[in-house]
Design a protein around this motif. Structure first.
Motif, mmCIF file in Angstrom:
data_model
loop_
_atom_site.group_PDB
_atom_site.id
_atom_site.type_symbol
_atom_site.label_atom_id
_atom_site.label_comp_id
_atom_site.label_asym_id
_atom_site.label_seq_id
_atom_site.Cartn_x
_atom_site.Cartn_y
_atom_site.Cartn_z
ATOM 1 N N GLY B 371 -5.859 -21.198 87.990
ATOM 2 C CA GLY B 371 -6.514 -22.436 87.435
ATOM 3 C C GLY B 371 -7.512 -23.026 88.367
ATOM 4 N N ALA B 372 -8.082 -24.348 88.102
ATOM 5 C CA ALA B 372 -9.285 -24.770 88.796
ATOM 6 C C ALA B 372 -8.600 -25.143 90.216
ATOM 7 C CB ALA B 372 -9.466 -26.101 88.206
ATOM 8 N N ALA B 373 -9.390 -25.064 91.228
ATOM 9 C CA ALA B 373 -9.208 -25.277 92.529
ATOM 10 C C ALA B 373 -8.717 -26.648 92.736
ATOM 11 C CB ALA B 373 -10.188 -24.750 93.613
ATOM 12 N N GLN B 374 -7.487 -26.971 93.327
ATOM 13 C CA GLN B 374 -7.089 -28.270 93.873
ATOM 14 C C GLN B 374 -7.598 -28.518 95.053
ATOM 15 O OE1 GLN B 374 -5.342 -30.264 91.570
ATOM 16 N NE2 GLN B 374 -5.900 -28.866 90.043
ATOM 17 N N PRO B 375 -7.303 -29.887 95.697
ATOM 18 C CA PRO B 375 -7.873 -30.066 97.294
ATOM 19 C C PRO B 375 -6.776 -29.338 98.218
ATOM 20 C CG PRO B 375 -7.801 -31.969 95.980
ATOM 21 C CD PRO B 375 -7.343 -31.056 95.245
ATOM 22 N N CYS B 376 -7.234 -28.872 99.346
ATOM 23 C CA CYS B 376 -6.287 -28.342 100.440
ATOM 24 C C CYS B 376 -5.433 -29.434 100.719
ATOM 25 C CB CYS B 376 -7.307 -27.782 101.781
ATOM 26 S SG CYS B 376 -6.072 -27.310 102.841
ATOM 27 N N ILE B 377 -3.893 -29.023 100.650
ATOM 28 C CA ILE B 377 -3.036 -30.097 101.284
ATOM 29 C C ILE B 377 -2.467 -29.692 102.472
ATOM 30 C CG2 ILE B 377 -2.320 -30.758 98.877
ATOM 31 C CD1 ILE B 377 0.246 -28.698 99.249
ATOM 32 N N ARG B 378 -3.066 -28.748 103.347
ATOM 33 C CA ARG B 378 -2.893 -28.362 104.530
ATOM 34 C C ARG B 378 -1.386 -27.986 104.859
ATOM 35 N NH1 ARG B 378 -6.494 -28.413 109.082
ATOM 36 N NH2 ARG B 378 -8.279 -30.014 108.581
ATOM 37 N N CYS B 425 -2.088 -19.466 98.343
ATOM 38 C CA CYS B 425 -2.442 -20.848 98.244
ATOM 39 C C CYS B 425 -2.102 -21.724 97.033
ATOM 40 C CB CYS B 425 -4.142 -20.937 98.177
ATOM 41 S SG CYS B 425 -4.805 -22.689 98.247
ATOM 42 N N PRO B 426 -1.220 -22.858 97.397
ATOM 43 C CA PRO B 426 -0.493 -23.396 96.239
ATOM 44 C C PRO B 426 -1.555 -24.254 95.566
ATOM 45 C CG PRO B 426 -0.011 -24.595 98.171
ATOM 46 C CD PRO B 426 -0.467 -23.418 98.493
ATOM 47 N N SER B 427 -2.911 -24.489 96.124
ATOM 48 C CA SER B 427 -3.937 -25.308 95.414
ATOM 49 C C SER B 427 -4.983 -24.392 94.759
ATOM 50 C CB SER B 427 -4.668 -26.128 96.522
ATOM 51 O OG SER B 427 -3.772 -27.276 96.915
ATOM 52 N N GLN B 428 -4.545 -23.090 94.866
ATOM 53 C CA GLN B 428 -5.481 -21.907 94.129
ATOM 54 C C GLN B 428 -6.867 -22.012 94.678
ATOM 55 O OE1 GLN B 428 -4.394 -22.631 89.855
ATOM 56 N NE2 GLN B 428 -2.843 -21.378 90.050
ATOM 57 N N ILE B 429 -7.114 -22.190 95.641
ATOM 58 C CA ILE B 429 -8.411 -22.452 96.458
ATOM 59 C C ILE B 429 -8.843 -20.628 96.574
ATOM 60 C CG2 ILE B 429 -10.105 -23.154 98.157
ATOM 61 C CD1 ILE B 429 -7.743 -25.307 98.731
#
Lengths: 185, 539
Positions: B371-378, B425-429
């Motif tokens: 999906g679209a990349a979300q912000p990195c949540i560290r 990566c859970p944010s799909q980056i």
């Protein structure tokens, strides 16, 4: 007594400040030399003279002396202006209008048309053209900065700028070295 | 002593991925038919492009050299079937950007006439350099995907003693079974190739590393080793963890030592080669056959009949997909390489090259959606997954900020681009894309800086030279003036002005004559049609 101490203290302070100032003035010229080097390192070293100075180092000196603005380098473009702004703590500006833009490229000589006048050799700022009077000249492409200074002095207009590979399709009988001699973009 | 061993040490991180190998596992390797047109890129390896040695219209046989290696890291390319060369031009090559590169295009005649080099069955009596030259002539490169010229990898200075040769048969990337099927069907070729490389490197022992889920291949290999009665070969079974087949991770598991940052396995005295490369080495030396074909896995739920095919280098990918029954439904995505390290092909008209190990056509929901990349949540999942021990999120921040110094301080160039970080990566980056981009930026920046340094040096040298020249001119003038004063009664009584005027007139006349000649030449060139360029026998 306390007045004497105060006078003495103030005199000492003044002496220290005077000494500091004297040292600052002497080191100022050295600082300027270092800054000039730093500015010169940012400039692309094309030596194209489009900034109005005779090369990248003279332009760097002029910037440090406050005689020239930071937005006069067409081959460096926005990236160089941004780096200079960061280095000197100045605001970013668009490229000066009187500095003609320049496409990246490498000069090449059309061999049939070269008469060996040696004029281009004299103007090349990085000695990237080799040849002798009445002998055909050629450009060392790895040393050419694409400054285009050789173009106007050529009496036969035999110098052209290449941006793309010279030759990508071989014709029958052509040697294989033609492809590997092609310039990389 | 058993010849089958377990690994000494595991590498950190890594992922246990679904393998999806059942689509092609155990299927025999089929011979792909000869396509009507072969498109053979001149650059299929890491180094410089090969130089063309043929011309348009020439008839070539299979195995005939069409491009010779130009430097140490370059490799020769060969015609992969017989036919006539119809063009030498830029064609789309398998590259993420779909860029065009010089290719030799052959219209095949279907006869597949071949022309090889003399076979050398008794390689033991030959010099190492002779064998390396044969590999160079035959265009053998690493077939694991990196396409590093094999002859270069088998060249080491005597100061670095190599003690172990590792044959990489791990194939940790999901979906791929091309190495596995080769192990099942041609273990003899692989063992012979291994012996040749062992002979070239003068290495006492060789290790074949194989994945723990490849039981059939293991049995076939063990049988072949028993028949081969070689005392120098061991098999090491490595855990089926991705990226166990990556060179540095494999070396770490087998030797227990980590390859130093920025170093090579040879720093530890180890050389790794892929099994398919070993088979190619066997064919090049013992049979005298240049590298003109390789095994390619064509798989995924998006293709009608998944297969392992022996494909001629230069076969258009579209032709192979058609041979495998074409796409299922309206699926058009083709990935070259596996799902982890491969890339989507922008154009299926591009040919199979030496580095093509797999063509994957995934079904509609087969690969996890991006999906679209979300912000990195560290969250730090990427740090746990990284098999190299890097800090992927720090690298990501610095790469986004285009901070080229910081990314290098965080060892960007030790990244093997395995894709583990991006997978977890859970944010799909798309992390690896950022690293690739940053590597490219650094390379471009370095190149610019080198060019600028060269230009600065040449500029300064010129200024010095001009200064010296001015000094000499001045001293010469002084000497001349002095000698003129000394001998007043000379025969020549031209004044300096007169001499200069005469000189200028002569020079101007010469320049004018030359200009006239050029003008005449220009006229001639413009009016003659011979300069058209397309009037040769290019049909």
């Amino acid at each position: 007594m306390s007045i004497l101490i105060a006078i003495l203290l103030l005199a000492l302070l003044a002496a220290a400040a005077a000494g500091g100032l004297a040292m600052a003035t002497s080191s100022q010229s050295r600082d300027k030399a270092i800054l000039t080097q730093q500015v010169d390192a940012v400039l692309p070293q094309t030596q194209c003279t489009r900034c109005g100075f005779s090369g990248c180092l003279p332009y760097a000196k002029a910037i440090v002396e406050g005689l020239a603005d930071i937005n006069r380098c067409p081959p460096g473009g926005e990236a160089t202006i941004a780096e200079l702004a960061l280095l000197l703590g100045k605001p970013v500006k668009p490229l000066a209008l009187d500095c003609l833009p320049m496409a990246p490229g490498v000069a090449g000589i059309i061999e049939e048309l070269c008469i060996g006048c040696a004029r281009c050799i004299k103007v090349c700022p990085v000695d990237a053209i080799i040849g002798a009077p009445r002998q055909m000249h050629t450009v060392i492409k790895s040393a050419c900065t694409g400054c285009e200074l050789c173009l106007p002095v050529c009496p036969t207009d035999c110098i052209v700028m290449y941006t793309a590979p010279l030759l990508t399709t071989l014709q029958p009988g052509q040697s294989a070295s033609t492809i590997s001699a092609g310039l990389s973009p | 002593m058993s010849i089958i061993e377990q690994v000494h040490q595991r590498f950190r991180g890594g992922l246990a991925l679904p393998k999806h190998k059942e689509l092609t596992r155990g299927k025999p390797i089929l011979e792909a038919p000869i396509p009507p047109e072969l498109i053979i890129p001149l650059r299929q390896h890491v180094g410089e492009s090969a130089a063309v040695t043929v011309h348009v219209g020439q008839y070539v046989r299979r195995g005939e050299q069409i491009g010779r290696a130009t430097d140490f890291l370059s490799a020769a390319v060969h015609a992969s079937s017989s036919g006539r060369i119809i063009a030498i031009e830029d064609r789309v090559t398998p590259h993420p950007s779909g860029r065009k590169e010089p290719c030799v295009v052959i219209a095949t005649d279907g006869e597949d006439a071949s022309q090889g080099l003399p076979p050398w069955p008794n390689f033991h009596s030959l010099e190492h350099s002779t064998l390396r030259n044969r590999l160079r002539q035959c265009g053998v490169v690493g077939l694991g995907g990196a396409a590093f010229p094999t002859a270069a990898k088998l060249t080491y200075s005597p100061r670095r003693s190599i003690h172990t040769l590792i044959l990489n048969a791990v194939e940790c990337e999901p979906y791929l079974t091309c190495d596995e099927s080769l192990l099942l069907e041609r273990p003899q070729e692989i063992l012979n190739g291994l012996e040749i490389m062992r002979h070239i490197l003068q290495v006492p022992t060789a290790v074949i590393a194989i994945g723990e889920n490849m039981s059939a291949s293991l049995a076939s290999l063990k049988e072949a080793i028993d028949a081969f009665s070689s005392q120098h070969v061991r098999i090491v079974v490595v855990p089926s963890l991705y990226p166990a087949g990556s060179e540095h991770q494999l070396v770490q598991m087998i030797t227990g030592q980590e390859v130093p940052s920025g170093g090579l396995p040879s720093d530890l005295g180890v050389v790794t080669q892929n099994v398919a490369t070993a088979a190619a080495v066997y064919r090049a030396v013992i049979l005298g056959e240049p590298l003109t074909s390789r095994v390619v896995t064509i798989t995924g739920q998006g293709i009608t009949q998944p297969h392992n095919l022996r494909v001629r280098i230069g076969t258009p990918i579209q032709y192979l997909l058609d041979f495998c029954g074409g796409a299922v439904g309206s699926n058009h995505l083709v990935i070259m390489g596996g799902p982890m390290m491969g890339f989507a092909l922008p154009n299926v008209a591009s040919p199979v090259v030496k580095a093509t190990n797999c063509l994957l056509m995934p079904g509609a929901d087969e690969l996890p959606g991006r999906g679209a990349a979300q912000p990195c949540i560290r969250c730090g999942f990427c740090v746990d997954a990284c098999p190299v021990g890097l800090l992927p999120q720090q690298l990501y921040w610095h790469a986004r900020a285009n901070d080229l110094e910081a990314v290098q301080e965080h060892h960007l160039f030790d990244c093997i681009e395995c894709g583990c970080c991006a997978t977890v990566c859970p944010s799909q980056i798309p992390l690896v894309q950022y690293y690739r981009q940053a590597k490219r930026e650094v390379a471009v920046h370095e190149q610019r800086r080198e060019q600028a340094t060269l230009a600065r040096e040449r500029y300064e040298h010129r200024l010095t030279r001009l200064g010296q020249q001015a000094d000499t001119n001045l001293s010469q003038l002084t000497r001349l003036a002095a000698s003129a004063l000394d001998s007043p009664g000379d025969d020549f009584d031209f004044s300096a002005d007169e001499l200069q005027t005469a000189e200028i007139t002569v020079k101007q006349a010469a320049i004018q004559a030359a200009l006239d000649r050029v003008q005449a030449k220009k006229q001639a060139t413009l009016s003659s049609p011979a300069n058209d360029g397309n009037d040769g026998e290019s049909s």
